[in-house]
Design a protein around this motif. Sequence first.
Motif, mmCIF file in Angstrom:
data_model
loop_
_atom_site.group_PDB
_atom_site.id
_atom_site.type_symbol
_atom_site.label_atom_id
_atom_site.label_comp_id
_atom_site.label_asym_id
_atom_site.label_seq_id
_atom_site.Cartn_x
_atom_site.Cartn_y
_atom_site.Cartn_z
ATOM 1 N N PHE A 1 1.045 -1.246 -0.370
ATOM 2 C CA PHE A 1 0.025 -0.003 -0.151
ATOM 3 C C PHE A 1 0.795 1.239 0.133
ATOM 4 C CE2 PHE A 1 -2.476 3.449 1.508
ATOM 5 C CZ PHE A 1 -3.865 3.093 0.799
ATOM 6 N N PHE B 1 1.322 2.431 -3.118
ATOM 7 C CA PHE B 1 0.564 2.597 -4.169
ATOM 8 C C PHE B 1 0.811 3.977 -3.866
ATOM 9 C CE2 PHE B 1 -3.670 4.152 -3.168
ATOM 10 C CZ PHE B 1 -3.943 4.455 -4.327
ATOM 11 N N LEU C 1 1.507 12.494 -9.301
ATOM 12 C CA LEU C 1 0.593 13.362 -9.019
ATOM 13 C C LEU C 1 1.838 15.108 -9.562
ATOM 14 C CD1 LEU C 1 -1.161 14.194 -5.752
ATOM 15 C CD2 LEU C 1 -2.100 14.612 -7.816
ATOM 16 N N LEU D 1 -2.221 11.371 -18.058
ATOM 17 C CA LEU D 1 -2.940 11.273 -17.050
ATOM 18 C C LEU D 1 -4.573 9.626 -16.795
ATOM 19 C CD1 LEU D 1 -3.928 12.946 -14.962
ATOM 20 C CD2 LEU D 1 -5.411 14.707 -16.100
ATOM 21 N N LEU E 1 -4.705 6.882 -14.382
ATOM 22 C CA LEU E 1 -5.988 7.183 -13.214
ATOM 23 C C LEU E 1 -6.721 5.675 -13.195
ATOM 24 C CD1 LEU E 1 -7.772 10.066 -13.899
ATOM 25 C CD2 LEU E 1 -5.764 10.647 -12.292
ATOM 26 N N ALA F 1 -6.387 3.372 -10.481
ATOM 27 C CA ALA F 1 -8.011 2.409 -9.563
ATOM 28 C C ALA F 1 -7.377 0.898 -9.323
ATOM 29 C CB ALA F 1 -9.039 2.884 -10.432
ATOM 30 N N LEU G 1 -5.292 0.589 -6.994
ATOM 31 C CA LEU G 1 -6.152 -0.332 -5.124
ATOM 32 C C LEU G 1 -6.378 -0.669 -5.019
ATOM 33 C CD1 LEU G 1 -6.223 1.913 -2.859
ATOM 34 C CD2 LEU G 1 -7.736 2.371 -4.195
ATOM 35 N N PHE H 1 -14.304 8.912 -13.689
ATOM 36 C CA PHE H 1 -12.961 9.019 -12.445
ATOM 37 C C PHE H 1 -13.429 8.741 -11.709
ATOM 38 C CE2 PHE H 1 -9.699 10.976 -10.092
ATOM 39 C CZ PHE H 1 -9.151 10.175 -9.297
ATOM 40 N N LEU I 1 -14.312 5.945 -11.141
ATOM 41 C CA LEU I 1 -13.284 4.638 -10.823
ATOM 42 C C LEU I 1 -12.789 4.453 -9.394
ATOM 43 C CD1 LEU I 1 -11.327 4.704 -14.043
ATOM 44 C CD2 LEU I 1 -13.187 2.272 -13.051
ATOM 45 N N SER I 2 -12.543 6.382 -8.537
ATOM 46 C CA SER I 2 -11.873 5.860 -7.684
ATOM 47 C C SER I 2 -12.435 4.860 -6.389
ATOM 48 C CB SER I 2 -11.589 6.883 -7.365
ATOM 49 O OG SER I 2 -12.052 7.775 -6.830
ATOM 50 N N ALA J 1 -6.418 6.432 0.578
ATOM 51 C CA ALA J 1 -7.233 6.742 -1.188
ATOM 52 C C ALA J 1 -8.302 7.573 -1.243
ATOM 53 C CB ALA J 1 -7.528 5.364 -1.074
ATOM 54 N N ILE K 1 -6.506 11.027 -1.828
ATOM 55 C CA ILE K 1 -5.704 10.569 -2.802
ATOM 56 C C ILE K 1 -6.041 11.072 -4.520
ATOM 57 C CG2 ILE K 1 -3.676 9.666 -4.402
ATOM 58 C CD1 ILE K 1 -2.253 8.204 -1.904
ATOM 59 N N ALA L 1 -6.995 15.059 -4.385
ATOM 60 C CA ALA L 1 -5.546 15.392 -5.237
ATOM 61 C C ALA L 1 -6.389 15.062 -6.124
ATOM 62 C CB ALA L 1 -4.700 15.243 -4.184
ATOM 63 N N VAL L 2 -5.860 13.927 -6.668
ATOM 64 C CA VAL L 2 -6.287 13.168 -8.561
ATOM 65 C C VAL L 2 -7.410 14.126 -8.971
ATOM 66 C CG1 VAL L 2 -6.104 11.973 -10.100
ATOM 67 C CG2 VAL L 2 -4.666 11.627 -8.129
ATOM 68 N N TYR M 1 -6.950 18.325 -9.772
ATOM 69 C CA TYR M 1 -5.465 17.987 -10.818
ATOM 70 C C TYR M 1 -6.362 18.141 -12.489
ATOM 71 C CZ TYR M 1 -2.342 17.974 -14.093
ATOM 72 O OH TYR M 1 -1.018 18.635 -15.439
ATOM 73 N N LEU M 2 -7.440 16.616 -11.833
ATOM 74 C CA LEU M 2 -8.025 16.079 -13.831
ATOM 75 C C LEU M 2 -9.139 17.640 -13.946
ATOM 76 C CD1 LEU M 2 -8.906 14.686 -15.647
ATOM 77 C CD2 LEU M 2 -10.009 12.748 -14.569
ATOM 78 N N LEU N 1 -6.783 19.984 -15.316
ATOM 79 C CA LEU N 1 -6.437 20.628 -16.549
ATOM 80 C C LEU N 1 -7.623 20.344 -18.111
ATOM 81 C CD1 LEU N 1 -3.701 19.706 -18.615
ATOM 82 C CD2 LEU N 1 -4.843 17.513 -18.193
#
Lengths: 508, 129
Positions: A135, A138, A146, A168, A172, A176, A179, B34, B37-38, B81, B84, B87-88, B91-92, B95
């Motif tokens: 982990f 990860f 980032l 990107l 991404l 996922a 994880l 996204f 997905l996360s 998770a 994180i 944060a991602v 950013y996305l 962008l």
Amino acid sequence: MSSTLLANFAGLTVMIPVIAALLMLLGPRPTGLRRSFATGVLTALLGLALWMVVHVQATGPLVLRVGGWMTPYGIVLVVDTLAAIMLSLSSFTALSCALYGFAETSAKEEHPLRLPLLLFLLSGINLSFVTGDLFNLFVAFEVMLLSSYALLTLESGANESRRALPYLTLNLVGSAVFLATCGFAYSLFGTLNFAEIIGRADLLVGDVRLTVLAILLLLVFGLKAGVFPLYYWLPISYPLLPAPMAAFYAGMLTKVGVYVLLRVFGTVMPPQLESVHTLIGWTAGLTMVIGVLGAVAQGRVQTILSFHIVSQIGFMVLAIGLYSPFAFTAAIFYIIHHIIVKAALFLVGGVVIRANGSDDLSRTGGLWRAAPWLGLVFVIQAMSLAGLPPLSGFWGKFMIIQEGLTQGEWVLIGLSLVASVLTLMSMLKIWLGAFWRGEPAQPLNYDWRAKRMTAVGLGMVAVSLVIGFGAESVVKVARHAAIETLNRPGYVNAVMSANSTVYEGKHP
Amino acid sequence: MTNQLEAALLVFVLFTAGIYLCLSRRFLRILFGFLILSNAANVVLIAISGDPTGRGSGTVDADGGALNRIDPLPQALILTAIVIGFAVASYLTVLLYRLYTDRGAASMDTLYADEAPGGAVAKAKEDRL
């Protein structure tokens, strides 16, 4: 010094870049002072990492239990020989690219966030080298990604920022999946610590769930390394970076994926997963050929070099797929050689862009007459990449091919030889287009800054030549690292025996 | 593992929807894809923190006996998770917004219009050099 104090050095490789980056953000303007600070920090990191390569070989891995927690419960950082080698390479590449950046622009014109982001990126990379659980790996990947997203779009123009989107989006999805894979591994083993997984994975040999987990890990790390068919993002995104950052990305980022493949399939997963190793070998074979075919078809220096990364990754991953101590030695030697050579070639590409105003090979030329030293850097590194003796690339390829012939993998070896010839061909294309041809229409812009940039390249050539001519001692270190990586009981023993060292101060 | 069929189905639906949206051409759909997905990955993690296998938690009571609690470690993983992922996601968002302001594009079609077959490839090349 006591061993508990020395163990802290494992954490320092991650903490120093973070602290330095935060300090730099306090002084938001890029000045000469900030540059010398960054140079000092990176030099210190390089020295620390080189010292660890020597120390770890003599005394065994440095293990830090972060916060003093017992090993299966807390975070553990492990620096063995392989990790120490990778740490030295990351610091060396970062230092060279930073110095090249200093030569390229004056302190005032530099983007104020470039150096801090580079250091954050470095800390993520270093954490993924030293981490001892899945982990935490990860988290390290996310820190790294980032920072890399931010650096990728930091200095890109309106026309180029869109090239970051495939990088990107793919990453991404990769994150996922990674994880979810962590969750899968936890439900399978009941732990995420590498040392504990080693013991429990052995009990699951032959279980199809272990194979599924291995394939998922291969998918995740293969995406990071740019292995076929997951390499699509790489040649699109790298050329949009400014040259010094592109060189750092080209040298280090994909090699983090290769390192993790070495670590996970060499140390963590049991050696009985032969079907997965075969799969690794064949994807590597396809990666080599398809990457280099992409390079042959391109007409811009940085794009050709980016496709070469894909092709070269194939060689390293092929050695992992062959799965023997000798093949791992070859893979580690190849990583050492490749990182330096590839970064230097991207730096040359940066000078070509600066001198000609473009890296489109139909518009460049005249550099051999104007800048013979630059030509020398390019020739030596290109020949090394193609694998001509006695340069460093030759020894790496020689060992991989020797091991492949021993194991009777004729088709894969054939593919690698075809890829080498095509590599040489596309390098000749750059040579003829940018160096050998006469002066282009517009005058060359080869000023004193370009000369300094070339000097950084010459420094990397010197290191690369030392690796090539002193291959015997480098191979010895690589062999030690390979045997240590494949010695799974030794890894468990080193991590678990760290539980007996008592840390001073309060304990949780 | 028993009785986790509903978690498996949920993860399947979320991953399918997320990847489908990520593959679409509109920016907003990519962003939502996204986010789904996360969270799908987070659901995987939370599914393993339950007690369907009879696996107890890592915590013990004062006598050393295992407490009948849910395994807390996956929940710690999820917390990390989520941070994180946030944060991602930010950013996305930035962008995609930048691509919108830079190029006036809100979908892949407009973003790569100059590179489409038969499109203004030649003109784009002139602009770039």
